[in-house]
Design a protein around this motif. Sequence first.
Motif, PDB file in Angstrom:
ATOM      1  N   LYS A 134      32.336 -34.291 -44.182  1.00 22.67           N
ATOM      2  CA  LYS A 134      31.754 -33.410 -43.166  1.00 22.67           C
ATOM      3  C   LYS A 134      30.547 -32.644 -43.710  1.00 22.67           C
ATOM      4  CE  LYS A 134      35.640 -31.299 -42.257  1.00 22.67           C
ATOM      5  NZ  LYS A 134      36.506 -32.118 -43.173  1.00 22.67           N
ATOM      6  N   THR A 135      30.509 -32.408 -45.020  1.00 21.81           N
ATOM      7  CA  THR A 135      29.362 -31.735 -45.612  1.00 21.81           C
ATOM      8  C   THR A 135      28.095 -32.557 -45.397  1.00 21.81           C
ATOM      9  OG1 THR A 135      30.850 -30.846 -47.317  1.00 21.81           O
ATOM     10  CG2 THR A 135      28.485 -30.656 -47.723  1.00 21.81           C
ATOM     11  N   MET A 136      28.199 -33.877 -45.561  1.00 22.58           N
ATOM     12  CA  MET A 136      27.043 -34.744 -45.328  1.00 22.58           C
ATOM     13  C   MET A 136      26.696 -34.807 -43.838  1.00 22.58           C
ATOM     14  SD  MET A 136      24.573 -36.723 -46.236  1.00 22.58           S
ATOM     15  CE  MET A 136      24.812 -37.007 -47.999  1.00 22.58           C
ATOM     16  N   VAL A 137      27.699 -34.900 -42.971  1.00 27.05           N
ATOM     17  CA  VAL A 137      27.415 -34.948 -41.536  1.00 27.05           C
ATOM     18  C   VAL A 137      26.781 -33.642 -41.074  1.00 27.05           C
ATOM     19  CG1 VAL A 137      28.419 -35.219 -39.228  1.00 27.05           C
ATOM     20  CG2 VAL A 137      29.228 -36.645 -41.109  1.00 27.05           C
ATOM     21  N   ASP A 138      27.225 -32.520 -41.614  1.00 28.13           N
ATOM     22  CA  ASP A 138      26.584 -31.235 -41.311  1.00 28.13           C
ATOM     23  C   ASP A 138      25.070 -31.332 -41.518  1.00 28.13           C
ATOM     24  OD1 ASP A 138      28.886 -29.903 -40.619  1.00 28.13           O
ATOM     25  OD2 ASP A 138      28.977 -28.652 -42.408  1.00 28.13           O
ATOM     26  N   GLY A 139      24.679 -31.873 -42.679  1.00 26.69           N
ATOM     27  CA  GLY A 139      23.269 -31.945 -43.016  1.00 26.69           C
ATOM     28  C   GLY A 139      22.495 -32.878 -42.101  1.00 26.69           C
ATOM     29  N   TYR A 140      23.121 -33.996 -41.709  1.00 22.07           N
ATOM     30  CA  TYR A 140      22.413 -34.931 -40.834  1.00 22.07           C
ATOM     31  C   TYR A 140      22.241 -34.352 -39.436  1.00 22.07           C
ATOM     32  CZ  TYR A 140      20.978 -39.233 -38.540  1.00 22.07           C
ATOM     33  OH  TYR A 140      20.263 -40.165 -37.828  1.00 22.07           O
ATOM     34  N   GLN A 141      23.207 -33.567 -38.986  1.00 24.25           N
ATOM     35  CA  GLN A 141      23.228 -33.122 -37.595  1.00 24.25           C
ATOM     36  C   GLN A 141      22.352 -31.903 -37.312  1.00 24.25           C
ATOM     37  OE1 GLN A 141      24.037 -35.505 -35.511  1.00 24.25           O
ATOM     38  NE2 GLN A 141      25.674 -34.426 -34.421  1.00 24.25           N
ATOM     39  N   GLU A 142      21.597 -31.453 -38.296  1.00 27.39           N
ATOM     40  CA  GLU A 142      20.617 -30.386 -38.041  1.00 27.39           C
ATOM     41  C   GLU A 142      19.385 -30.636 -38.894  1.00 27.39           C
ATOM     42  OE1 GLU A 142      19.696 -28.176 -40.499  1.00 27.39           O
ATOM     43  OE2 GLU A 142      21.275 -28.555 -41.953  1.00 27.39           O
ATOM     44  N   CYS A 143      18.288 -29.984 -38.512  1.00 29.67           N
ATOM     45  CA  CYS A 143      17.053 -30.161 -39.287  1.00 29.67           C
ATOM     46  C   CYS A 143      16.434 -28.822 -39.676  1.00 29.67           C
ATOM     47  CB  CYS A 143      16.049 -31.005 -38.498  1.00 29.67           C
ATOM     48  SG  CYS A 143      14.879 -31.911 -39.551  1.00 29.67           S
ATOM     49  N   LEU A 144      17.232 -27.769 -39.678  1.00 26.84           N
ATOM     50  CA  LEU A 144      16.728 -26.496 -40.165  1.00 26.84           C
ATOM     51  C   LEU A 144      16.301 -26.599 -41.635  1.00 26.84           C
ATOM     52  CD1 LEU A 144      19.223 -23.924 -38.595  1.00 26.84           C
ATOM     53  CD2 LEU A 144      16.773 -24.080 -38.146  1.00 26.84           C
ATOM     54  N   HIS A 145      16.968 -27.467 -42.369  1.00 25.82           N
ATOM     55  CA  HIS A 145      16.675 -27.611 -43.795  1.00 25.82           C
ATOM     56  C   HIS A 145      15.512 -28.563 -44.078  1.00 25.82           C
ATOM     57  CE1 HIS A 145      18.971 -31.281 -43.053  1.00 25.82           C
ATOM     58  NE2 HIS A 145      18.491 -31.758 -44.184  1.00 25.82           N
ATOM     59  N   CYS A 146      15.041 -29.287 -43.054  1.00 26.86           N
ATOM     60  CA  CYS A 146      14.121 -30.400 -43.295  1.00 26.86           C
ATOM     61  C   CYS A 146      12.793 -29.973 -43.920  1.00 26.86           C
ATOM     62  CB  CYS A 146      13.849 -31.144 -41.990  1.00 26.86           C
ATOM     63  SG  CYS A 146      15.286 -32.072 -41.370  1.00 26.86           S
ATOM     64  N   GLN A 147      12.217 -28.898 -43.419  1.00 22.31           N
ATOM     65  CA  GLN A 147      10.900 -28.495 -43.907  1.00 22.31           C
ATOM     66  C   GLN A 147      10.920 -28.168 -45.393  1.00 22.31           C
ATOM     67  OE1 GLN A 147       9.073 -25.451 -41.555  1.00 22.31           O
ATOM     68  NE2 GLN A 147       7.145 -25.489 -42.671  1.00 22.31           N
ATOM     69  N   TYR A 148      12.044 -27.638 -45.870  1.00 18.20           N
ATOM     70  CA  TYR A 148      12.138 -27.215 -47.262  1.00 18.20           C
ATOM     71  C   TYR A 148      12.718 -28.308 -48.152  1.00 18.20           C
ATOM     72  CZ  TYR A 148      11.572 -22.903 -44.673  1.00 18.20           C
ATOM     73  OH  TYR A 148      11.115 -21.945 -43.803  1.00 18.20           O
ATOM     74  N   THR A 149      13.657 -29.080 -47.609  1.00 20.12           N
ATOM     75  CA  THR A 149      14.330 -30.107 -48.398  1.00 20.12           C
ATOM     76  C   THR A 149      13.615 -31.448 -48.338  1.00 20.12           C
ATOM     77  OG1 THR A 149      16.419 -29.006 -47.877  1.00 20.12           O
ATOM     78  CG2 THR A 149      16.562 -31.220 -48.799  1.00 20.12           C
TER      79      THR A 149
END
Length: 319
Positions: A134-149
């Motif tokens: 679920k930790t990986m799915v959490d990351g795929y299901q949002e893009c708040l982190h995209c600009q920085y990551t």
Amino acid sequence: MASLTRTLPASWFCSSPLYQLERRAVFMKSWYLLGPVTRFHEIGEDVSYEVAQVSLSARRMSNEPRDIRVINTDTGSKVKSYITETGLVFSTISDNAPSFDDFFVDLKPLIGKVDFTKLPHRRSIKYEGRFNWKTMVDGYQECLHCQYTHPSFSVYYPPTFYTVYNHNNFSQHVADPNKVDDGLFLYFFPNCTLNVYGGGMSSFRVCPTDDPSITRMEFDYYHMETGDKFEEYFKFVRQVAMEDYELCEKAQENLEKGVYSEGVLNPVKETGVAFYQQHVLDMVLTQHESESQPSLVEAYDTTASNLETTTQLVDAASS
């Protein structure tokens, strides 16, 4: 703040008994993307999969590209599979799953926009990561982190207008709502993705292990080109994948150490996370209710503040 959707508690990302309940509640009742028909290009060659400790083998049986059989290699029995009109192969791991059309009610119009029979399979890789599925799915299901990551990805798909549209057991990610045909990014509940962009296509499966803190990632890559053209595409998509990998391992570490326990979700930018987490919660509670004594079921309070109590009851009932 009280009206905002809350996350699943950290214990749901760390509990072995909870995963065993998830396995029965979620994974045994879902459909999984195995790949397009081009994944099975050699007649008689077995392609192996493992989902939630169930081993599968898919094989092309004849010169007809759609003549593909999927079996449970542990029992030797044939399992339910489905090939879409545009060439995507899906399978279940249990007879407890509903029909494909009931599970993915409104999926076909979206995947009907791409002819998946045209992209040759180029490469597949597998490896484990120290994080819950679920930790990986959490990351795929949002893009708040995209600009920085994902700075390289954000150049092509700026996260400013990034939107997730949730459907029946799947989500569509749209980088720019004014360019809905610019790339196809899909999440298939509970643990598969499909990403068509940059001249190629990739998919991955987030495969849980018996250890809730260890997940196996399985990636497949498709492209019309070979040689340098493919390698350039592969380098780009692998960079994005490894950026997520590192982020998930750090997040899991914080979940296990108690740095993070529970929080609220952004009502605009994290609707994809809320969608899938709520689905997991509902299916787990339904399964728990069907297996538990009435006294345990009555103890469940639907408010998010009592999710930790629910987890303790689940752990007790599953141990």
